[in-house]
Write a protein that holds these residues in place. Structure first.
Motif, short mmCIF file in Angstrom:
data_model
loop_
_atom_site.label_atom_id
_atom_site.label_comp_id
_atom_site.label_asym_id
_atom_site.label_seq_id
_atom_site.Cartn_x
_atom_site.Cartn_y
_atom_site.Cartn_z
N SER A 64 0.84 -1.20 0.00
CA SER A 64 0.00 0.00 0.00
C SER A 64 0.87 1.26 0.00
N THR A 321 -4.98 4.65 5.41
CA THR A 321 -5.54 4.08 4.19
C THR A 321 -6.96 3.58 4.41
N GLU A 324 -9.22 6.64 4.59
CA GLU A 324 -9.34 7.34 3.32
C GLU A 324 -10.19 6.58 2.31
N LEU A 325 -10.03 5.26 2.25
CA LEU A 325 -10.72 4.44 1.26
C LEU A 325 -12.01 3.82 1.79
N LEU A 327 -12.52 1.35 3.99
CA LEU A 327 -12.38 -0.08 3.75
C LEU A 327 -13.39 -0.91 4.55
N VAL A 410 -8.96 -4.15 -0.57
CA VAL A 410 -8.77 -3.30 -1.74
C VAL A 410 -8.94 -4.07 -3.05
#
Length: 432
Positions: A64, A321, A324-325, A327, A410
């Motif tokens: 990542s 991460t 932000e994404l 998940l 992801v």
């Protein structure tokens, strides 16, 4: 590009067998050269679809960007000092993130370690020290690690406990909630059954801690019936018992929430984390009520590498991460895709007795059609067929009859569906 394993992997596996202990097993003997985004590329140039994530570790992928950047910067600065000697900010930042993200709005503190087993061992130490009691209760089908104490907590003999005893004492096991094998037993009844057994066989006043995986991992992704976890947690609270949630496999967005306990509003006294916390680097934590974490004397917790600065940097990149994404949302989308496809397969193949799990933690339990008799042979054959076609799947379950799927959060939908196509073909070939 080649048969699997390919010639270079076979050559490396021969070298591996000459110098690596036979006690270290390998599920799929292909040697990986690079990886990311749900794809593993081996030394022979084969591209494999990864539905295992290194056992729920590489949730943000194997390389990542935020993790790579954070780790690179930290390695260039320093790799180690030992937090117990001269501390550093990264350790504190990870503990701050854990205090914010873990269930409950009470004051929390953390201690960082290297592995899930270490986290569980230290959670038990903290509970015993804080309560002055010694008995610890675990559940059927549990997996908590491979150290001596955590082997005692783990339910499955082979391969985890076989001939490794004697184990740590004052560990007790009670029935869990296993809906597929608990016909007619709801969550409240399953909790009452476990609590009664604890009271009779252990003595409520002797129990320091109850430890449970909110969704069992190695036990076969067993999701307890609704109400089971809250009832056990409430009983612990009423009796001064530390409720430990082992979220080592379920934590960090894996189940569609930041933590599996969130789904039913369960707030553990202590929570153990590892696996998905640091994007593939070894890091683990015990996070809990401040008064419990502070009950231990100075120097009673720690370890030379615990909270290593490079691993802490990776954790901060991983958490950033995940935020932000979104998940956790990605895990829910994976669940929708996987369960829809798997139900369609099950409609044609009665060997699939149960489809269960949550988020990107999904499993199918295979049985002899029309029964609950485990079919470990078919499970192994389907896993092997998937491997031969370049799809990494894992098996689990106390009876060895569960296929478990842990795709990286992801992974793209196209790649996920391609992997499911291979799984479907394996069932059509072998389970007809």
């Amino acid at each position: 590009m080649t048969e699997l394993p390919g010639p270079k992997s076979r050559e490396l596996f021969a070298r591996r067998n000459s110098v690596v202990s036979a006690g270290v097993s390998t599920a799929f003997p292909v040697f990986i050269e690079r990886a990311g985004g749900g794809v593993l590329v081996d030394v022979d140039g084969n591209s494999l679809i990864d539905l295992g994530s290194g056992i729920a570790v590489t949730s943000v992928g194997n390389a990542s960007p935020k993790v790579v950047q954070a780790v690179s910067e930290q390695v260039a600065a320093f790799t180690h000092t030992c937090f117990m000697v001269t501390p550093y900010e990264g350790y504190v930042q990870v503990c701050e993130q854990l205090a914010e993200l873990t269930p409950g709005d009470h004051a929390k503190k953390s201690a960082l370690f290297n592995s899930g087993s270490e986290a569980v061992e230290n959670a038990v130490k903290i509970a015993r020290h804080a309560t002055g009691r010694t008995a610890v209760v675990a559940f059927d089908h549990a997996y908590h690690g491979r150290t001596n104490l955590t082997m005692a907590l783990t339910a499955k003999n082979m391969p985890y406990k076989h001939k490794f005893g004697p184990f740590a004492s004052d560990i007790y096991r009670v029935p869990t909630s296993y809906p597929f094998r608990d016909a007619g037993v709801d969550g409240a009844a399953a909790a009452a059954r476990a609590i009664s057994q604890i009271a009779v066989q252990v003595g409520t006043e002797n129990v320091a801690a109850v430890i449970i995986e909110p969704i069992q991992g190695e036990g076969g992704f067993v999701v307890p019936a609704a109400g089971f976890l809250p009832a056990v947690a409430d009983w612990c609270k009423a009796n001064g018992i530390v409720f430990i949630a082992d979220e080592i496999q379920t934590g960090f967005c894996r189940t569609g929430d930041w933590f599996a306990c969130d789904r039913e509003g369960v707030v553990p006294d202590l929570i153990t984390t590892a696996k998905g916390i640091a994007g593939g680097l070894p890091l683990a934590a015990v996070t809990g009520r401040a008064e419990l974490m502070d009950a231990v004397h100075a120097g009673g917790l720690g370890g030379t590498y615990g909270g290593n600065p490079v691993a802490c940097a990776a954790a901060l990149g991983t958490i950033a991460t995940m935020r932000e994404l979104d998940l956790a949302g990605a895990a829910r989308a994976i669940e929708e895709t996987m369960t829809t496809r798997l139900r369609a397969i099950a409609s044609r193949h009665p060997a699939i007795g149960d489809i269960r799990g949550r988020g990107a933690m999904i499993a199918v339990e295979l049985v002899k059609p029309g029964t609950t008799e485990p079919d470990a042979a078919l499970t192994g054959a389907i896993a092997k067929a998937c491997h031969a076609q370049g799809v990494v799947v894992l098996t689990a379950g106390s009876y060895g009859n569960v296929l478990r799927f842990l795709p990286p959060l992801v992974i793209g939908q196209d790649l996920l569906n391609e992997g499911l196509d291979v799984i479907e073909a394996a069932f059509d070939q072998l389970a007809a």
